[in-house]
Every structure is written in C-alpha cells, then in structure tokens.
Design an enzyme around this catalytic site. Structure first.
Site, PDB file in Angstrom:
ATOM      1  CG  HIS A 167     -12.577   1.796 -33.784  1.00  0.00           C
ATOM      2  ND1 HIS A 167     -12.895   1.778 -32.687  1.00  0.00           N
ATOM      3  CD2 HIS A 167     -13.571   1.766 -34.381  1.00  0.00           C
ATOM      4  CE1 HIS A 167     -14.105   1.658 -32.435  1.00  0.00           C
ATOM      5  NE2 HIS A 167     -14.469   1.503 -33.691  1.00  0.00           N
ATOM      6  CB  CYS A 211      -3.167  15.735 -44.953  1.00  0.00           C
ATOM      7  SG  CYS A 211      -4.152  17.616 -45.239  1.00  0.00           S
ATOM      8  N   GLY A 271     -11.933  -8.174 -24.043  1.00  0.00           N
ATOM      9  CA  GLY A 271     -11.668  -6.870 -23.723  1.00  0.00           C
ATOM     10  C   GLY A 271     -12.195  -5.887 -24.336  1.00  0.00           C
ATOM     11  CB  THR A 272     -14.832  -4.784 -26.715  1.00  0.00           C
ATOM     12  OG1 THR A 272     -15.562  -3.504 -27.012  1.00  0.00           O
ATOM     13  CG2 THR A 272     -15.308  -5.972 -26.880  1.00  0.00           C
ATOM     14  CB  CYS A 288      -5.424  16.633 -49.264  1.00  0.00           C
ATOM     15  SG  CYS A 288      -3.533  16.340 -48.967  1.00  0.00           S
ATOM     16  CB  CYS A 310      -0.339  18.304 -45.288  1.00  0.00           C
ATOM     17  SG  CYS A 310      -0.440  17.680 -46.873  1.00  0.00           S
TER      18      CYS A 310
HETATM   19  N1  APR Z   1      -8.577  -8.677 -20.386  1.00  0.00           N
HETATM   20  C1  APR Z   1      -9.680  -8.704 -20.694  1.00  0.00           C
HETATM   21  N2  APR Z   1     -10.602  -7.545 -20.865  1.00  0.00           N
HETATM   22  C2  APR Z   1     -10.121  -6.420 -19.839  1.00  0.00           C
HETATM   23  C3  APR Z   1      -8.987  -6.550 -19.156  1.00  0.00           C
HETATM   24  C4  APR Z   1      -8.122  -7.362 -19.405  1.00  0.00           C
HETATM   25  N3  APR Z   1      -6.998  -7.829 -18.698  1.00  0.00           N
HETATM   26  N4  APR Z   1      -8.642  -5.363 -18.514  1.00  0.00           N
HETATM   27  C5  APR Z   1      -9.879  -4.593 -18.824  1.00  0.00           C
HETATM   28  N5  APR Z   1     -10.747  -5.102 -19.576  1.00  0.00           N
HETATM   29  C6  APR Z   1     -12.149  -4.951 -20.226  1.00  0.00           C
HETATM   30  C7  APR Z   1     -13.014  -3.872 -19.412  1.00  0.00           C
HETATM   31  O1  APR Z   1     -13.522  -4.507 -18.341  1.00  0.00           O
HETATM   32  C8  APR Z   1     -13.798  -3.219 -20.347  1.00  0.00           C
HETATM   33  O2  APR Z   1     -14.957  -3.985 -20.510  1.00  0.00           O
HETATM   34  O3  APR Z   1     -11.783  -4.035 -21.550  1.00  0.00           O
HETATM   35  C9  APR Z   1     -13.012  -3.339 -21.654  1.00  0.00           C
HETATM   36  C10 APR Z   1     -12.332  -2.133 -22.096  1.00  0.00           C
HETATM   37  O4  APR Z   1     -13.399  -1.238 -22.570  1.00  0.00           O
HETATM   38  P1  APR Z   1     -13.114   0.270 -23.179  1.00  0.00           P
HETATM   39  O5  APR Z   1     -12.145   0.799 -22.267  1.00  0.00           O
HETATM   40  O6  APR Z   1     -14.585   0.789 -23.270  1.00  0.00           O
HETATM   41  O7  APR Z   1     -12.680  -0.011 -24.543  1.00  0.00           O
HETATM   42  P2  APR Z   1     -13.149  -0.462 -25.977  1.00  0.00           P
HETATM   43  O8  APR Z   1     -14.467  -1.461 -25.682  1.00  0.00           O
HETATM   44  O9  APR Z   1     -11.978  -1.252 -26.698  1.00  0.00           O
HETATM   45  O10 APR Z   1     -13.504   0.951 -26.673  1.00  0.00           O
HETATM   46  C11 APR Z   1     -14.228   1.003 -27.806  1.00  0.00           C
HETATM   47  O11 APR Z   1     -14.096   3.337 -27.730  1.00  0.00           O
HETATM   48  O12 APR Z   1     -12.870   4.934 -27.124  1.00  0.00           O
HETATM   49  C12 APR Z   1     -13.150   4.584 -27.962  1.00  0.00           C
HETATM   50  O13 APR Z   1     -12.433   4.101 -30.280  1.00  0.00           O
HETATM   51  C13 APR Z   1     -12.160   3.923 -28.808  1.00  0.00           C
HETATM   52  O14 APR Z   1     -11.996   1.685 -29.820  1.00  0.00           O
HETATM   53  C14 APR Z   1     -12.371   2.312 -28.701  1.00  0.00           C
HETATM   54  C15 APR Z   1     -13.842   2.178 -28.673  1.00  0.00           C
END
Ligand code: APR
Length: 254
Positions: free
Chosen positions: A120, A128, A194-195, A131, A154
């Site tokens: 991302h 810019c 952590g996603t 451009c 820019c």
């Molecule tokens: N360790 C592991 N996981 C954790 C922790 C921790 N200390 N704290 C929070 N989390 C988890 C949460 O439970 C959640 O599932 O991290 C996740 C964060 O989720 P989002 O805030 O949705 O982040 P992400 O998945 O990276 O978002 C994806 O969305 O906003 C856009 O472009 C942005 O890259 C981002 C994308």
C-alpha cells in the site's frame, strides 16, 4: 510464552517464510490501527472517509493533515520486539524471511528487515498528484489539533503533493503485488500478523499461499476474516508471539 506445537513444528522446518503484516503489527509500537478506535482529533473519522481519492479531491488540506499527523507519529515511535525478531530470524542457519506489509510505515526496515514489500505504498514517498514526480522538499508540520494544512506544490507542474500511499479504489502498485504473490506461492510458512483481512486484494494472499502449499498461521488477538483460511490460529499479539516463535524455532529440538 508457550508457542503452540504445530506452529513451532512448521517454523522449525520452514526454509522460506513470508510474514504478512497489517496495522496490528505496528500497534504495540504506538501506531493506532485503522479499525480499532482512532485517537484524538481523528477518532470521528473512518479510513474510508480519509483514505480515498474522493476525500482528497474534496478537501486536500484535511486529508493531508491526517497523513502528516500519522507521518509525524511514525517518526517518533520505534520498532518493537516482534519487528526485531522477524528481522533477525533469517541468517546462516535460519530460513529466508520476506516481509509483505500493508503498512505504510517503515518499522520493519528500521528493525533491520532488508526484504520488505509494501503493498500500500509508503508514508515517506510523497509525490505530485498529477505528474507523479517524487517530492523530497519540505513538508508542513502539524501541531496537535491542526486539521488543515495546504499541500506543498510540485516543482515541475505546480499541482498538489500527495502521500505515496494506495487509497481505497486505487490499484496496488503492480511490482509489489506481483512480488507478494510470487513470495507467498513460494513460501512453506506464511505468518499473517495483525490484519483484519477485509481489504482486498491483500486479504486474498493467505488463500493464495494455502492453495500453493504453504502452512498458514494467523497471529492476531481476535478472530478475523482470514482466520478460516489459516491452518493454525494463535491468539496473541505480535510483540509477544513473534519473539517467542523465533527464539523457540532456533533452539535445538528435544
Ligand atoms: N498484535 C497483532 N494483531 C493486532 C494487535 C497486536 N498487538 N493489535 C491489533 N491487532 C489486529 C486487530 O485485531 C485487527 O485484526 O490488527 C488488525 C488491524 O486491522 P485493521 O485496522 O483493519 O488494519 P489492516 O488489516 O492493516 O487494514 C488494511 O486498510 O485502511 C486500509 O490501507 C489501509 O493497509 C490498510 C488496510
């Protein structure tokens, strides 16, 4: 910290590891995630309201202030033990370790990871809006409570300077995406850390990894949209789980 046995077994035998990270990876460094509560001035806004081309066109100074606030925050925090464990895992006897991240901060790099694919974009890559020329000039500073900052212009075409991140509705940069797919297809272990797994196409990588034969492990304190894709889930935070895993994987087997 006891590492779940099947996770440890997979980590010990893995030769190619991919660590797929989201905002939760940076949380214990002090960078708020997107979908847990935001703090202070920005708590009323969701990322979908701030991180879009429409939001930018509607109110550039407002969106820019949010990014400058995050940029300033990231520059004051440090990588945690989980970032450092990932960076130190590869080595003479260790596996190959690549990081594929949705994060726009540079905490993996600052911890010493050399192979980091940014799906991302990166907060530090200003460019810019018209451009696309890279911008390395001065950036306005945002004091606490400031919610509007005029973008720099820019030098080549005079258009506004925007953050080099991928907004909702924008395509991912092709090179990093292709590399991420190749990496997970080639991996024998993929750690999904952590996603929330709700933003595609990044959220599709665990399934691509699994279909290609990797063991997929989720490290996250709560259940997510990609939990079902994982062979094993470890309900722990990144800064606790990752150092424990790397340390245990290095110990000789009993
Ligand atoms: N360790 C592991 N996981 C954790 C922790 C921790 N200390 N704290 C929070 N989390 C988890 C949460 O439970 C959640 O599932 O991290 C996740 C964060 O989720 P989002 O805030 O949705 O982040 P992400 O998945 O990276 O978002 C994806 O969305 O906003 C856009 O472009 C942005 O890259 C981002 C994308």
């Amino acid at each position: 910290m006891a590492v779940p046995e099947p996770v440890l077994t997979a980590a010990r035998s893995a030769r190619r590891v991919v660590v797929l990270t989201g905002a939760g990876m940076s949380a214990e460094s002090g960078v708020p995630t997107f979908r847990d509560a935001q703090s202070g001035l920005w708590e009323r806004y969701s990322p979908e309201e701030l991180a879009t081309p429409q939001a930018w066109r509607r109110d550039r100074p407002f969106v820019l202030a949010w990014y400058l606030w995050r940029f300033g925050l990231v520059s004051t925090v440090e990588p945690h033990a989980g970032h450092r464990a990932v960076a130190g895992w590869a080595g003479a006897d260790g596996p190959e370790v690549a990081v594929v991240t949705q994060n726009v901060d540079d905490l993996h790099e600052r911890a010493g990871s050399s192979e980091v694919v940014h799906l991302h974009g990166a907060l530090a890559d200003w460019r810019c809006e018209d451009c696309a020329q890279r911008y390395d000039g001065p950036l306005p500073s945002v004091a606490e409570g400031v919610d509007r900052v005029e973008p720099p212009r820019c030098g080549a075409c005079g258009a506004a300077i925007r953050p080099g991140v991928v907004w909702f509705g924008e395509a991912l940069p092709l090179g990093p995406w292709s590399e991420a797919v190749a990496r997970v297809e080639d991996a024998d272990l993929v750690l999904v850390v952590g996603t929330s797994g709700i933003v595609h196409p990044a959220a599709g990588l665990p399934a691509i990894a699994r279909a290609a034969g990797a063991v997929v492990v989720e490290v996250n304190p709560v259940e997510t949209e990609v939990s079902d894709v994982a062979h094993h889930v470890w309900r722990e935070t990144a800064a606790v789980a990752l150092p424990a895993l790397v340390e245990a994987a290095r110990l000789p087997e009993r």
